[in-house]
Motif scaffolding. Sequence first.
Motif, PDB file in Angstrom:
ATOM      1  N   PRO A   1      41.897  38.265  34.987  1.00 59.10           N
ATOM      2  CA  PRO A   1      40.506  38.692  35.133  1.00 59.10           C
ATOM      3  C   PRO A   1      40.094  39.563  33.969  1.00 59.10           C
ATOM      4  O   PRO A   1      40.839  40.465  33.580  1.00 59.10           O
ATOM      5  CB  PRO A   1      40.516  39.495  36.450  1.00 59.10           C
ATOM      6  N   PRO A   2      38.949  39.311  33.336  1.00 54.70           N
ATOM      7  CA  PRO A   2      38.528  40.095  32.179  1.00 54.70           C
ATOM      8  C   PRO A   2      38.167  41.506  32.574  1.00 54.70           C
ATOM      9  O   PRO A   2      37.765  41.775  33.693  1.00 54.70           O
ATOM     10  CB  PRO A   2      37.298  39.330  31.673  1.00 54.70           C
TER      11      PRO A   2
ATOM     12  N   VAL B   1      34.501  36.210  38.065  1.00 56.82           N
ATOM     13  CA  VAL B   1      35.942  36.107  37.847  1.00 56.82           C
ATOM     14  C   VAL B   1      36.640  37.351  38.375  1.00 56.82           C
ATOM     15  O   VAL B   1      37.597  37.283  39.161  1.00 56.82           O
ATOM     16  CB  VAL B   1      36.255  35.904  36.353  1.00 56.82           C
ATOM     17  N   GLN B   2      36.164  38.526  37.969  1.00 55.64           N
ATOM     18  CA  GLN B   2      36.802  39.758  38.400  1.00 55.64           C
ATOM     19  C   GLN B   2      36.529  40.040  39.879  1.00 55.64           C
ATOM     20  O   GLN B   2      37.395  40.540  40.597  1.00 55.64           O
ATOM     21  CB  GLN B   2      36.317  40.930  37.546  1.00 55.64           C
ATOM     22  N   VAL B   3      35.343  39.687  40.354  1.00 55.31           N
ATOM     23  CA  VAL B   3      35.041  39.863  41.778  1.00 55.31           C
ATOM     24  C   VAL B   3      36.003  39.042  42.629  1.00 55.31           C
ATOM     25  O   VAL B   3      36.578  39.532  43.606  1.00 55.31           O
ATOM     26  CB  VAL B   3      33.581  39.458  42.072  1.00 55.31           C
ATOM     27  N   ALA B   4      36.214  37.779  42.258  1.00 56.72           N
ATOM     28  CA  ALA B   4      37.085  36.903  43.040  1.00 56.72           C
ATOM     29  C   ALA B   4      38.543  37.317  42.965  1.00 56.72           C
ATOM     30  O   ALA B   4      39.304  37.084  43.909  1.00 56.72           O
ATOM     31  CB  ALA B   4      36.924  35.456  42.562  1.00 56.72           C
ATOM     32  N   HIS B   5      38.966  37.923  41.860  1.00 60.06           N
ATOM     33  CA  HIS B   5      40.337  38.419  41.774  1.00 60.06           C
ATOM     34  C   HIS B   5      40.550  39.628  42.671  1.00 60.06           C
ATOM     35  O   HIS B   5      41.655  39.852  43.166  1.00 60.06           O
ATOM     36  CB  HIS B   5      40.688  38.776  40.326  1.00 60.06           C
ATOM     37  N   HIS B   6      39.525  40.434  42.898  1.00 62.90           N
ATOM     38  CA  HIS B   6      39.668  41.639  43.707  1.00 62.90           C
ATOM     39  C   HIS B   6      39.383  41.386  45.186  1.00 62.90           C
ATOM     40  O   HIS B   6      40.003  42.008  46.045  1.00 62.90           O
ATOM     41  CB  HIS B   6      38.735  42.728  43.179  1.00 62.90           C
ATOM     42  N   TRP B   7      38.430  40.502  45.472  1.00 68.88           N
ATOM     43  CA  TRP B   7      38.030  40.261  46.866  1.00 68.88           C
ATOM     44  C   TRP B   7      38.757  39.025  47.370  1.00 68.88           C
ATOM     45  O   TRP B   7      38.494  37.907  46.934  1.00 68.88           O
ATOM     46  CB  TRP B   7      36.517  40.069  46.961  1.00 68.88           C
ATOM     47  N   THR B   8      39.664  39.203  48.318  1.00 66.42           N
ATOM     48  CA  THR B   8      40.501  38.099  48.784  1.00 66.42           C
ATOM     49  C   THR B   8      39.867  37.305  49.918  1.00 66.42           C
ATOM     50  O   THR B   8      40.411  36.283  50.340  1.00 66.42           O
ATOM     51  CB  THR B   8      41.861  38.638  49.253  1.00 66.42           C
ATOM     52  N   GLY B   9      38.746  37.762  50.452  1.00 68.01           N
ATOM     53  CA  GLY B   9      38.065  37.061  51.526  1.00 68.01           C
ATOM     54  C   GLY B   9      37.054  36.062  51.000  1.00 68.01           C
ATOM     55  O   GLY B   9      37.003  35.761  49.799  1.00 68.01           O
TER      56      GLY B   9
ATOM     57  N   VAL C   1      26.363  40.911  41.733  1.00 70.66           N
ATOM     58  CA  VAL C   1      27.520  40.215  41.200  1.00 70.66           C
ATOM     59  C   VAL C   1      28.306  41.056  40.198  1.00 70.66           C
ATOM     60  O   VAL C   1      29.516  40.874  40.041  1.00 70.66           O
ATOM     61  CB  VAL C   1      27.092  38.873  40.559  1.00 70.66           C
ATOM     62  N   ASP C   2      27.658  41.987  39.498  1.00 65.95           N
ATOM     63  CA  ASP C   2      28.366  42.772  38.496  1.00 65.95           C
ATOM     64  C   ASP C   2      28.897  44.089  39.043  1.00 65.95           C
ATOM     65  O   ASP C   2      29.250  44.985  38.273  1.00 65.95           O
ATOM     66  CB  ASP C   2      27.493  43.013  37.262  1.00 65.95           C
ATOM     67  N   ILE C   3      28.965  44.229  40.340  1.00 66.61           N
ATOM     68  CA  ILE C   3      29.640  45.366  40.968  1.00 66.61           C
ATOM     69  C   ILE C   3      30.969  44.856  41.499  1.00 66.61           C
ATOM     70  O   ILE C   3      31.015  43.952  42.339  1.00 66.61           O
ATOM     71  CB  ILE C   3      28.792  45.984  42.086  1.00 66.61           C
TER      72      ILE C   3
ATOM     73  N   LEU D   1      34.661  27.693  35.476  1.00 65.43           N
ATOM     74  CA  LEU D   1      35.295  28.763  36.250  1.00 65.43           C
ATOM     75  C   LEU D   1      36.240  28.205  37.303  1.00 65.43           C
ATOM     76  O   LEU D   1      37.336  28.732  37.520  1.00 65.43           O
ATOM     77  CB  LEU D   1      34.229  29.632  36.919  1.00 65.43           C
ATOM     78  N   ARG D   2      35.847  27.134  37.944  1.00 64.06           N
ATOM     79  CA  ARG D   2      36.683  26.547  38.999  1.00 64.06           C
ATOM     80  C   ARG D   2      37.949  25.922  38.426  1.00 64.06           C
ATOM     81  O   ARG D   2      39.003  25.939  39.068  1.00 64.06           O
ATOM     82  CB  ARG D   2      35.876  25.515  39.787  1.00 64.06           C
ATOM     83  N   ARG D   3      37.857  25.367  37.217  1.00 62.09           N
ATOM     84  CA  ARG D   3      39.054  24.787  36.597  1.00 62.09           C
ATOM     85  C   ARG D   3      40.010  25.874  36.117  1.00 62.09           C
ATOM     86  O   ARG D   3      41.229  25.734  36.222  1.00 62.09           O
ATOM     87  CB  ARG D   3      38.654  23.901  35.416  1.00 62.09           C
ATOM     88  N   CYS D   4      39.456  26.947  35.592  1.00 63.63           N
ATOM     89  CA  CYS D   4      40.301  27.981  34.980  1.00 63.63           C
ATOM     90  C   CYS D   4      40.828  29.004  35.980  1.00 63.63           C
ATOM     91  O   CYS D   4      41.903  29.575  35.776  1.00 63.63           O
ATOM     92  CB  CYS D   4      39.512  28.714  33.891  1.00 63.63           C
ATOM     93  N   PHE D   5      40.078  29.268  37.033  1.00 64.30           N
ATOM     94  CA  PHE D   5      40.431  30.349  37.956  1.00 64.30           C
ATOM     95  C   PHE D   5      40.478  29.820  39.389  1.00 64.30           C
ATOM     96  O   PHE D   5      39.436  29.652  40.030  1.00 64.30           O
ATOM     97  CB  PHE D   5      39.422  31.491  37.835  1.00 64.30           C
ATOM     98  N   PRO D   6      41.662  29.575  39.915  1.00 66.60           N
ATOM     99  CA  PRO D   6      41.798  29.069  41.286  1.00 66.60           C
ATOM    100  C   PRO D   6      41.156  29.972  42.328  1.00 66.60           C
ATOM    101  O   PRO D   6      40.686  29.486  43.358  1.00 66.60           O
ATOM    102  CB  PRO D   6      43.320  28.991  41.480  1.00 66.60           C
TER     103      PRO D   6
END
Length: 346
Positions: free
Chosen positions: A46-47, A152-160, A271-273, A183-188
């Motif tokens: 995540p960037p 990208v960073q939101v999805a890495h932190h939020w597991t729900g 989205v940017d929080i 994004l879908r190809r690069c980040f599961p």
Amino acid sequence: MLQIGCRLWNLSIVSVLILTFSNILLTVRLLHSTDCSRQPAPPPEPPRLEQQQLQDNRSPGRNQGSSASPTPSVTACKLPNSTTATDETSGNELATNSTVFRVDLRLGRWDSRHLYKLYDFALPGDKYADLSDKYSVCLATQSSLEKLQSLVQVAHHWTGPISAAVFAAGDEYPLIQLYIAFLRRCFPVVRDRVSFHLAYPKDRPPSHLNKEYSPRPKLDCRRPEAALAGLMRLRRPETAKWRVKAAYPQNHLRNLARRNCQTSYVFLTDVDIIPSAKLAEGLDVFLKNVKCKNLCAYVIPTYELDERVHFPRNKSDLIRLARKGLARPFHHRVFIYNQFATNFSR
């Protein structure tokens, strides 16, 4: 003395020749080592956004407001595992008619004033339904094209589950599809957790890209912000000018995102929080123990971080940064009254 001098002169010449030959070898080796095709690419991470915000995972609730983060330039090197937008026919041109969204543009629903057309679950997350059954809170967020990299960073932190409403105007529509596919190809985690919903204005319906533009942006999985910057340059100038003056339907998008959450509770944010790590699990524990007789809203403290620091791992890290002046309440300098519902001292 003459013989010694000649020997020293010969040694000097030999030394110069050896150094010259060594420099040539090193130069050739360096040229080969900087070849992009020889560099293995590390797994995507995540960037780190330059303007980070977070929620303390000890105090649940909701927040408002966001701030944009700058976008770095596109990298010049095309890595072997980088993702490139390709056309179905040529294989090397940028696609101009992507069909990532699973919608029929003729069959959306209008808002009450007939100004915006809305589509639910234009692209569902692969594990969105299962995550909605597992977690009690869904993160609902909204974004336009220029801020989508924050997912990208939101999805890495939020597991729900994450319900994301995206706004597309005119030729932004194919660009948004290209970037979401990237994004879908690069980040599961994006592919599994995020369901995308769509909204577009009546006076700017979806359109194809201008065929006068034929660049081939390099979409590198390690640089999602740079990939987005490359796609942003493909917008028509008139679209960019219209976006500056046109009203952004923030509440329409927020409602579109939260109404498509399938959980008992909704965490509404921009989205940017960026949420704290394991916040979804923390909220599950909190909500199982809290007693609320009527409708209740819970407030999550939101902080801004200095761009030089790493994202705090826990509340102790956040307190340490706040004491050093490297973290402060969100919008504390811009508009402090916006966050008056939060008891930051507590």
